[in-house]
Design an enzyme around this catalytic site. Structure first.
Site, short mmCIF file in Angstrom:
data_model
loop_
_atom_site.label_atom_id
_atom_site.label_comp_id
_atom_site.label_asym_id
_atom_site.label_seq_id
_atom_site.Cartn_x
_atom_site.Cartn_y
_atom_site.Cartn_z
N HIS A 61 0.81 -1.22 0.00
CA HIS A 61 0.00 0.00 0.00
C HIS A 61 0.84 1.26 0.00
O HIS A 61 0.47 2.26 -0.58
CB HIS A 61 -0.96 0.00 1.19
CG HIS A 61 -0.30 -0.41 2.45
ND1 HIS A 61 -0.43 -1.66 2.98
CD2 HIS A 61 0.55 0.25 3.24
CE1 HIS A 61 0.31 -1.75 4.06
NE2 HIS A 61 0.91 -0.60 4.24
N ARG B 40 -9.42 -9.82 -19.46
CA ARG B 40 -8.88 -11.03 -18.85
C ARG B 40 -10.00 -11.77 -18.12
O ARG B 40 -10.74 -11.15 -17.34
CB ARG B 40 -7.78 -10.68 -17.85
CG ARG B 40 -7.28 -11.90 -17.11
CD ARG B 40 -6.06 -11.59 -16.30
NE ARG B 40 -6.39 -10.95 -15.03
CZ ARG B 40 -5.47 -10.50 -14.19
NH1 ARG B 40 -4.19 -10.61 -14.50
NH2 ARG B 40 -5.81 -9.93 -13.06
N ARG C 178 5.13 -12.39 -4.13
CA ARG C 178 5.11 -10.97 -4.54
C ARG C 178 4.66 -10.04 -3.43
O ARG C 178 4.84 -8.83 -3.51
CB ARG C 178 4.25 -10.78 -5.80
CG ARG C 178 2.80 -11.11 -5.61
CD ARG C 178 2.06 -11.22 -6.93
NE ARG C 178 1.39 -9.98 -7.30
CZ ARG C 178 0.67 -9.85 -8.41
NH1 ARG C 178 0.54 -10.85 -9.27
NH2 ARG C 178 0.06 -8.72 -8.67
N CYS D 259 1.67 -6.30 -19.58
CA CYS D 259 0.61 -5.61 -18.83
C CYS D 259 0.87 -5.60 -17.33
O CYS D 259 0.04 -5.17 -16.56
CB CYS D 259 -0.76 -6.21 -19.13
SG CYS D 259 -0.90 -7.92 -18.58
C1 PEP Z 1 0.69 -9.76 -13.62
O1 PEP Z 1 0.79 -10.81 -12.98
O2 PEP Z 1 1.68 -9.10 -14.03
C2 PEP Z 1 -0.65 -9.22 -13.94
C3 PEP Z 1 -0.80 -8.22 -14.78
O3 PEP Z 1 -1.70 -9.78 -13.29
P1 PEP Z 1 -2.06 -9.43 -11.77
O4 PEP Z 1 -1.14 -8.36 -11.28
O5 PEP Z 1 -3.47 -9.02 -11.76
O6 PEP Z 1 -1.82 -10.76 -11.10
MG MG Z 2 -0.95 -11.95 -12.55
#
Ligand code: PEP
Ligand code: MG
Length: 611
Positions: free
Chosen positions: A231, A384, A506, A543
């Site tokens: 955040h 998506r 992540r 993306c």
């Molecule tokens: C990604 O994984 O880079 C992506 C665009 O999807 P999300 O961030 O929604 O998992």
């Molecule tokens: Mg993703």
């Protein structure tokens, strides 16, 4: 338990899922271009999150209050029976005061920041939380002990749930600290309002700390913890404050220390040469001015058109994007429309949601050029299918308890349990396409095998739509050419591709250095995928958040991707940077970054090529 409003995020780790949570249960590189700042010592290094350069004295947030110990029995029996009601009232009054202060700040703010403040205020007023406090004070616990114990109980629950719910633990601790401070007469924790423009340095920042920061007084953010998708990063991005997270050594910075922060290279130079620092700040200001003046469309330095697209989550975001320079949509995250939805919406209801996103671009294209022979408008809009699961739990689509949800049944994998989910979503997309006259490209998240891609493509084509898959699992990058036999395009999700290539959660702030799309292994996977696309003559876009980093955007272009998609707010900086970079320089930067041993060296190498 109460239900609260869920703010729509622009990415992971954003305020999404925060609201309503109780309701639903170094080497010295100072000589490298752009790095360091001619200071006397080696710069501290962290993960760059929001580009930009700032200089100023360090300020630190007020310390967290001393908390009472909570005995195993919750502190029961300490307050005499005839004083327990008054004790409960004290706790309620403090919680209400905290909620009110946060609401007042929310009203003075807007966007994600306001949503974060509102969500934290709602947590302080949550019936479930206050019910637990009541239970404990009725049993004879002192107010501060009851509040601390209740907050801990919910924090443990959230942590066990993982994903976005675990993210809410920070919010809950923030509420606990504010209420306990109020109850015990300690100063409210949080960010000071410095008199001179300063650099805010903290261990990590609670959402309520970062929301509503005044960018005129706080010029940069540096945290010891935190991650690129947390955040702090999201709010910093919204406010345009340069930000570096996961900075080893930040804890040693003292109030008043002079620092130069570079949000592009991820460096924090202590005691910089002030004249040099002023030059760097001025150069950054010029780059920002170029971004502000950028109107699109995307072009490289030699005038070659390069499509820049927007990532959107709902109708309002699509309307805002269609009003700006984005040429289309590179990622419509459909699952974000249903984060708070308990039961799967029927086809008609879903079609209405998707049409709301398609319509602004269809209208804009018609106004500009009219439609083709078949009555369809020609705009790239990539939708998506549901990426439910892991940190984006959707009540009706994802398993409740998974040992390891990011490696579990998420994205296209939900179809294993309920194939109808995809069929109905595609029917709804086809209906929205028919109604708006815009035929979207449709891609699946979390694809790992050719068979999945083949089955998905057949289902999409059967509805007259254009199929693609995301490249998030390294298996797809490694065999991209084979996947391209089945689908018409690929879109690289660098957020997950990085997570899975580096085997690093992540959302983990401890692993932020691994979770960096500048990791040479990630760049190599992007290069392989782009090359396969070029050989097949099919588009390969990016993306993930990597597309929002102006320097990395040039590298991605040089690696051979054919479009970039990022939050609309990030596009001007990317567009302004790309128009200074010729294809040759982009390729040189890509080769240099690929050859670098680590992310910091890759950034420095790319900067050296691009200037
Ligand atoms: C990604 O994984 O880079 C992506 C665009 O999807 P999300 O961030 O929604 O998992
Ligand atoms: Mg993703």
């Amino acid at each position: 338990m109460t239900s609260t409003t869920t703010p729509q995020p622009s990415g992971h780790g954003s305020p999404a899922g925060r609201a309503g949570a109780l309701a639903d249960p170094a080497a010295d590189r100072s000589a490298e271009p752009g790095a360091g700042a001619a200071g006397t010592s080696a710069p501290l290094r962290g993960t760059p999150v929001v580009p930009g350069v700032a200089v100023g004295p360090v300020v630190r947030p007020a310390p967290r209050p001393a908390l009472p110990e909570v005995p195993a029995d919750g502190g029961a029996g300490v307050v005499p029976e005839d004083a327990r009601d008054a004790e409960l009232e004290r706790a309620r009054a403090s919680a209400a005061a905290v909620a009110e202060r946060l609401r007042v700040r929310a009203e003075a703010t807007e966007g994600d920041a306001a949503a974060v403040l509102q969500a934290t205020a709602q947590l302080a007023a949550d019936r479930g939380f206050l019910g637990e406090v009541r239970k404990r004070t009725r049993a004879g616990a002192a107010a501060d002990v009851a509040v601390t114990g209740a907050a801990e109980k919910f924090a443990r629950m959230f942590a066990a749930m993982g994903g976005l719910m675990a993210d809410r633990v920070t919010d809950l601790h923030d509420v606990r600290d504010r209420v306990v401070a109020d109850l015990t007469g300690q100063p409210q924790p949080g960010v000071p309002r410095p008199d001179v423009a300063s650099v805010l340095v903290a261990e990590d920042l609670a959402p309520a700390d970062t929301a509503g920061l005044d960018p005129l007084r706080v010029r940069a953010l540096v945290t010891r913890g935190g991650g690129p998708t947390g955040h702090t990063a999201i709010i910093a991005r919204q406010l345009g404050i340069p930000c570096v997270v996961a900075v080893e050594g930040a804890q040693a910075l003292a109030e008043g220390d002079m620092v130069l922060v570079d949000g592009t290279t991820g460096t924090v130079q202590v005691d910089p040469d002030l004249e040099h620092a002023a030059g760097r700040v001025e150069a950054d200001r010029a780059a920002r001015a170029a971004a502000a003046a950028w109107r699109g469309p995307g072009r490289l330095g030699d005038g070659t058109p390069f499509p820049l697209l927007a990532n959107v989550a709902d109708g309002p975001a699509a309307r805002a994007a269609a009003a700006g320079p984005a040429e289309g949509v590179g990622l419509f995250r459909t699952e974000l429309c249903f984060l708070g939805t308990a039961v799967e919406p029927d086809v008609e209801a879903q079609a209405a949601v998707y049409a709301e996103v398609l319509a602004p671009f269809a209208e804009r294209a018609r106004a500009a050029a009219g439609s083709g022979d078949d009555g369809l408008v020609d705009v790239k809009l990539v939708l998506r299918t549901l990426d439910a699961g892991s940190d984006k739990p959707i009540a009706y689509a994802t398993p409740e308890h998974e040992e390891n949800p990011s490696l579990g049944v998420r994205g296209l994998r939900v179809v294993r349990r309920d194939p109808g989910l995809l069929e109905r979503q595609l029917d709804a997309v086809a209906l929205a396409a028919e109604r708006t006259g815009l035929r979207p490209w449709v891609m699946a998240p979390m694809v790992a095998t050719e068979a999945e891609a083949k089955g998905f493509a057949a289902a999409v084509r059967a509805r007259g739509l254009v199929p693609g898959v995301m490249v998030e699992v390294p298996s797809v990058a490694l065999l991209a050419a084979r996947f391209l036999h089945h689908v018409d395009f690929l879109s690289i999700g660098t957020n997950d591709l990085t997570q899975y290539a580096m085997a690093a959660d992540r959302l983990s702030s401890d692993l932020a250095d691994l979770n960096d799309p500048w990791q040479p292994a990630v760049l190599a996977l992007v290069a392989m995928t782009a090359l396969a696309g070029q050989r097949a003559g099919k588009p390969v876009g990016v993306c993930g958040e990597a597309a929002a980093d102006p320097l990395l955007a040039c590298v991605l272009v040089g690696l051979g991707v054919t479009s970039l998609s990022a939050a609309a707010a990030a596009l001007p900086a990317v567009g302004a940077r790309l128009q200074t970079a010729t294809p040759e320089r982009c390729r040189a930067a890509a080769s240099a970054a690929l050859a670098a041993p680590d992310p910091a060296a890759a950034r420095a190498a790319a900067l050296a090529e691009l200037g």
